[in-house]
Every structure is written in structure tokens, then in C-alpha cells.
Motif scaffolding. Structure first.
Motif, PDB file in Angstrom:
ATOM      1  N   ASN A  31       6.965  -2.752  -3.415  1.00 28.60           N
ATOM      2  CA  ASN A  31       6.057  -3.440  -2.495  1.00 28.60           C
ATOM      3  C   ASN A  31       5.123  -2.480  -1.766  1.00 28.60           C
ATOM      4  N   VAL A  32       5.560  -1.264  -1.609  1.00 28.12           N
ATOM      5  CA  VAL A  32       4.807  -0.268  -0.848  1.00 28.12           C
ATOM      6  C   VAL A  32       4.948   1.085  -1.524  1.00 28.12           C
ATOM      7  N   MET A  33       3.857   1.824  -1.569  1.00 28.18           N
ATOM      8  CA  MET A  33       3.899   3.222  -2.003  1.00 28.18           C
ATOM      9  C   MET A  33       3.138   4.067  -1.010  1.00 28.18           C
ATOM     10  N   THR A  52       1.074  -3.698  -1.709  1.00 28.60           N
ATOM     11  CA  THR A  52       0.449  -4.321  -2.871  1.00 28.60           C
ATOM     12  C   THR A  52      -0.696  -5.239  -2.489  1.00 28.60           C
ATOM     13  N   GLY A  53      -0.799  -5.579  -1.205  1.00 25.54           N
ATOM     14  CA  GLY A  53      -1.928  -6.372  -0.734  1.00 25.54           C
ATOM     15  C   GLY A  53      -3.090  -5.524  -0.266  1.00 25.54           C
ATOM     16  N   GLY A  54      -2.926  -4.222  -0.324  1.00 24.33           N
ATOM     17  CA  GLY A  54      -3.996  -3.318   0.071  1.00 24.33           C
ATOM     18  C   GLY A  54      -3.978  -2.894   1.528  1.00 24.33           C
ATOM     19  N   ILE A  68      -5.731   6.786   1.831  1.00 25.84           N
ATOM     20  CA  ILE A  68      -4.819   6.411   0.762  1.00 25.84           C
ATOM     21  C   ILE A  68      -5.442   5.279  -0.037  1.00 25.84           C
ATOM     22  N   SER A  69      -5.263   5.332  -1.339  1.00 30.91           N
ATOM     23  CA  SER A  69      -5.787   4.293  -2.212  1.00 30.91           C
ATOM     24  C   SER A  69      -4.811   4.051  -3.348  1.00 30.91           C
ATOM     25  N   GLY A  70      -5.010   2.958  -4.051  1.00 26.62           N
ATOM     26  CA  GLY A  70      -4.140   2.620  -5.163  1.00 26.62           C
ATOM     27  C   GLY A  70      -3.686   1.184  -5.072  1.00 26.62           C
ATOM     28  N   ASP A  71      -2.797   0.812  -5.977  1.00 24.34           N
ATOM     29  CA  ASP A  71      -2.372  -0.582  -6.014  1.00 24.34           C
ATOM     30  C   ASP A  71      -1.056  -0.828  -5.287  1.00 24.34           C
ATOM     31  N   GLY A  72      -0.452   0.235  -4.786  1.00 20.43           N
ATOM     32  CA  GLY A  72       0.781   0.076  -4.031  1.00 20.43           C
ATOM     33  C   GLY A  72       1.988  -0.272  -4.886  1.00 20.43           C
ATOM     34  N   ARG A  73       1.811  -0.226  -6.177  1.00 22.66           N
ATOM     35  CA  ARG A  73       2.931  -0.585  -7.068  1.00 22.66           C
ATOM     36  C   ARG A  73       3.111   0.416  -8.199  1.00 22.66           C
ATOM     37  N   ARG A  74       2.014   0.931  -8.729  1.00 25.46           N
ATOM     38  CA  ARG A  74       2.145   1.852  -9.857  1.00 25.46           C
ATOM     39  C   ARG A  74       1.501   3.213  -9.615  1.00 25.46           C
ATOM     40  N   MET A  75       0.473   3.254  -8.762  1.00 24.85           N
ATOM     41  CA  MET A  75      -0.256   4.499  -8.577  1.00 24.85           C
ATOM     42  C   MET A  75      -0.856   4.531  -7.176  1.00 24.85           C
TER      43      MET A  75
END
Length: 113
Positions: A31-33, A52-54, A68-75
């Protein structure tokens, strides 16, 4: 979930670095990275995370300098600008989800004055 971090290194004060982290395995539960850092003798502290919601959260000490950037799930990526010597420490990628959380290997960021 496994996390592979990259980036880091040595930079002069005022310079920039980018950290990246890629998750593998059961990423659907993430859910969070984001990134934490830990100096010797100190507790691990949040630097920046994205869900994952940005939605993003930053430590006060890095607001306006780190993004910070990315999709919060994979990268996720952490763009670090205007680096200061006090940013020198080991940075850890983190993924949080239904199982709890996972940590990547630490990556050293050194900012010379």
C-alpha cells in the motif's frame, strides 16, 4: 516482497542524487513505499513515503528539497536536491502493506561539505 534499491553515493553539498527502489514478489499487498534513513546510534526515521493513491508524506527536514515519485506499489524514486552534510547516512527502502512491512538493503548517501 523483496526490495531492490539503487542510487546513492558521494556528492558535494548543494548537489543532487536520486534513489530508486523496485519491489518484486507479492506486490499486490503493498500500500505504501518509501524511504527511511538511520544514522549510527539513532532510530530509523521516515524520509518520504508515497501510497498507491499518490499521497505523499515528507519529514520536515527534507520538505522542499526531496521529491518522492512512483506508484507506491512497484517502484519509487527519491529525488534529493540541495543536499546537506546532515543528510549523510544510510537510506532504506520500505514497503508497507497487509503483511506488515519489508526493508530493502541500505544504500549510503554521503554529502561532503
Amino acid at each position: 516482497v523483496q526490495l531492490q534499491a539503487s542510487g546513492g553515493g558521494l556528492v558535494q553539498a548543494g548537489g543532487s542524487l536520486t534513489l530508486s527502489c523496485e519491489a518484486s514478489g507479492n506486490t499486490l499487498n503493498i500500500n505504501v513505499m518509501g524511504w527511511y534513513r538511520q544514522a549510527p546510534g539513532n532510530e530509523r526515521e521516515l524520509v518520504a513515503v508515497i501510497n498507491t493513491g499518490g499521497m505523499t508524506t515528507y519529514a520536515d527536514s527534507v520538505k522542499g528539497r526531496f521529491t518522492i515519485s512512483g506508484d507506491g506499489r512497484r517502484m519509487v524514486h527519491l529525488q534529493m536536491n540541495s543536499l546537506k552534510p546532515e543528510d549523510t547516512t544510510i537510506y532504506y527502502c520500505a514497503a508497507l502493506g497487509s503483511w506488515g512491512g519489508s526493508w530493502g538493503q541500505g544504500t549510503l548517501v554521503t554529502v561532503s561539505s
